[in-house]
Design an enzyme around this catalytic site. Structure first.
Site, PDB file in Angstrom:
ATOM      1  N   LYS A  13     -17.429  -1.165   5.468  1.00 27.01           N
ATOM      2  CA  LYS A  13     -17.775  -2.261   4.555  1.00 27.01           C
ATOM      3  C   LYS A  13     -17.390  -3.623   5.134  1.00 27.01           C
ATOM      4  CE  LYS A  13     -13.889  -1.276   1.442  1.00 27.01           C
ATOM      5  NZ  LYS A  13     -13.148  -0.518   2.468  1.00 27.01           N
ATOM      6  N   ARG A  88     -10.562  -2.415  -6.576  1.00 27.45           N
ATOM      7  CA  ARG A  88     -10.286  -1.076  -6.061  1.00 27.45           C
ATOM      8  C   ARG A  88      -9.855  -0.116  -7.156  1.00 27.45           C
ATOM      9  NH1 ARG A  88      -9.070  -2.569  -0.334  1.00 27.45           N
ATOM     10  NH2 ARG A  88      -8.621  -0.685   0.817  1.00 27.45           N
ATOM     11  N   ARG A 127      -9.683   3.338  15.181  1.00 32.41           N
ATOM     12  CA  ARG A 127     -10.055   1.907  15.098  1.00 32.41           C
ATOM     13  C   ARG A 127      -9.057   1.007  15.819  1.00 32.41           C
ATOM     14  NH1 ARG A 127     -11.405  -0.290   9.264  1.00 32.41           N
ATOM     15  NH2 ARG A 127      -9.398   0.684   8.765  1.00 32.41           N
ATOM     16  N   ARG A 158      -4.114  -1.142  13.647  1.00 32.43           N
ATOM     17  CA  ARG A 158      -3.472  -1.467  12.382  1.00 32.43           C
ATOM     18  C   ARG A 158      -2.373  -0.465  12.073  1.00 32.43           C
ATOM     19  NH1 ARG A 158      -8.090  -2.488   7.888  1.00 32.43           N
ATOM     20  NH2 ARG A 158      -6.567  -1.288   6.678  1.00 32.43           N
ATOM     21  N   ARG A 169      -4.565   7.092   1.990  1.00 31.50           N
ATOM     22  CA  ARG A 169      -5.508   6.062   1.520  1.00 31.50           C
ATOM     23  C   ARG A 169      -6.779   6.714   0.965  1.00 31.50           C
ATOM     24  NH1 ARG A 169      -5.913   2.841   6.808  1.00 31.50           N
ATOM     25  NH2 ARG A 169      -7.464   1.554   5.792  1.00 31.50           N
TER      26      ARG A 169
HETATM   27  P1  AMP Z   1      -8.137  -2.642   3.712  1.00 27.41           P
HETATM   28  O1  AMP Z   1      -7.991  -3.601   4.846  1.00 27.41           O
HETATM   29  O2  AMP Z   1      -9.186  -3.054   2.735  1.00 27.41           O
HETATM   30  O3  AMP Z   1      -8.291  -1.208   4.174  1.00 27.41           O
HETATM   31  O4  AMP Z   1      -6.749  -2.700   2.889  1.00 27.41           O
HETATM   32  C1  AMP Z   1      -5.513  -2.366   3.503  1.00 27.41           C
HETATM   33  C2  AMP Z   1      -4.445  -2.162   2.449  1.00 27.41           C
HETATM   34  O5  AMP Z   1      -4.252  -3.380   1.700  1.00 27.41           O
HETATM   35  C3  AMP Z   1      -4.745  -1.111   1.378  1.00 27.41           C
HETATM   36  O6  AMP Z   1      -4.445   0.218   1.802  1.00 27.41           O
HETATM   37  C4  AMP Z   1      -3.816  -1.576   0.243  1.00 27.41           C
HETATM   38  O7  AMP Z   1      -2.475  -1.248   0.498  1.00 27.41           O
HETATM   39  C5  AMP Z   1      -3.944  -3.096   0.330  1.00 27.41           C
HETATM   40  N1  AMP Z   1      -5.083  -3.596  -0.492  1.00 27.41           N
HETATM   41  C6  AMP Z   1      -6.234  -4.174  -0.057  1.00 27.41           C
HETATM   42  N2  AMP Z   1      -7.036  -4.507  -1.086  1.00 27.41           N
HETATM   43  C7  AMP Z   1      -6.367  -4.132  -2.204  1.00 27.41           C
HETATM   44  C8  AMP Z   1      -6.677  -4.175  -3.599  1.00 27.41           C
HETATM   45  N3  AMP Z   1      -7.850  -4.672  -4.041  1.00 27.41           N
HETATM   46  N4  AMP Z   1      -5.765  -3.691  -4.475  1.00 27.41           N
HETATM   47  C9  AMP Z   1      -4.579  -3.190  -4.044  1.00 27.41           C
HETATM   48  N5  AMP Z   1      -4.222  -3.085  -2.759  1.00 27.41           N
HETATM   49  C10 AMP Z   1      -5.109  -3.550  -1.835  1.00 27.41           C
END
Ligand code: AMP
Length: 213
Positions: A13, A88, A127, A158, A169
């Site tokens: 995404k 989310r 990644r 990461r 996750r």
């Molecule tokens: P992402 O880069 O979108 O995979 O997000 C990495 C991490 O950031 C997630 O595993 C959560 O710990 C936190 N995170 C990102 N977006 C949200 C959200 N909308 N609500 C809560 N935690 C978030």
């Protein structure tokens, strides 16, 4: 034009958001990126966020809502925005509804990127991202490895892209994020885009043709 991308971690995404950002010149709002920027600020809150994110759990709704709300109301989002990674869970989806109602706008497109689970795991665990230009490569599908150079930058991994955290996750996604798919189906704005092993270009062209039609 206000767009939302939904999908499991590693579904692509972020990649698709960036394509749409370039095509229509409207900014991507990635809560993951905003939170990662906060963790490198060295603040006390940043340290706390780092721990939560490293475990694969969600950060509190209040924190993400404040970050998103500030962005959506800013001048740079006047012509629209692309949400990536927010909402989310159902509570965030309903807070987003209220926020958008209050400022008199709505979401026009929700794209769900649907990718098989075995591919998702490889996409996340392999990644690597350039620490300077943000280019993404994958150790399983390319010759690039963590630590390799990318122009002036270096490919880094990461902290939450290891097998244990990715598995967590994915569980959190199934429990908390999947229910919001129905929320947007009922609104009649959800488009399911099925991803596979053939790279991001086909998905981008499907997405652009839906927006342009
Ligand atoms: P992402 O880069 O979108 O995979 O997000 C990495 C991490 O950031 C997630 O595993 C959560 O710990 C936190 N995170 C990102 N977006 C949200 C959200 N909308 N609500 C809560 N935690 C978030």
């Amino acid at each position: 034009m206000n767009i939302l991308f939904l999908g499991a971690p590693g579904s692509g995404k972020g990649t698709q958001s960036k394509k749409v950002e370039t095509e229509f010149n409207i900014p991507q709002i990635s809560t993951g990126d905003l939170l990662r920027a906060e963790t490198s600020s060295g603040s006390e809150m940043g340290q706390e966020l780092k721990k939560i994110m490293a475990s694969g759990r969600f950060v509190s709704d209040d924190i993400v809502l404040e970050l998103v709300s500030k962005k959506i109301k800013s001048e740079e989002c006047k012509k629209g925005f692309i949400l990536d990674g927010f909402p989310r869970n159902l509570s965030q989806a309903s807070s987003l509804d209220s926020l958008l109602n209050n400022i008199g706008i709505s979401l026009e497109y929700v794209f769900l990127i649907d990718v098989p689970k075995d591919l998702i795991l490889k996409r996340c665990v392999g990644r690597i991202t350039c620490d300077t230009c943000g280019k993404i490569e994958n150790e399983y599908f390319s010759n690039f490895r963590e630590g390799d150079k990318c122009g002036d930058g270096v490919f880094v991994k990461r902290a939450d892209d290891n097998e244990e955290t990715v598995t967590n996750r994915l569980e959190v996604y199934a429990e908390q994020t999947q229910p919001i798919i129905d929320f947007y189906i009922e609104k009649g704005i959800l488009h399911r885009i099925v991803g596979g092993e053939d790279g991001p270009a086909r998905l981008t062209s499907e997405i652009l043709s839906i927006i342009n039609s």
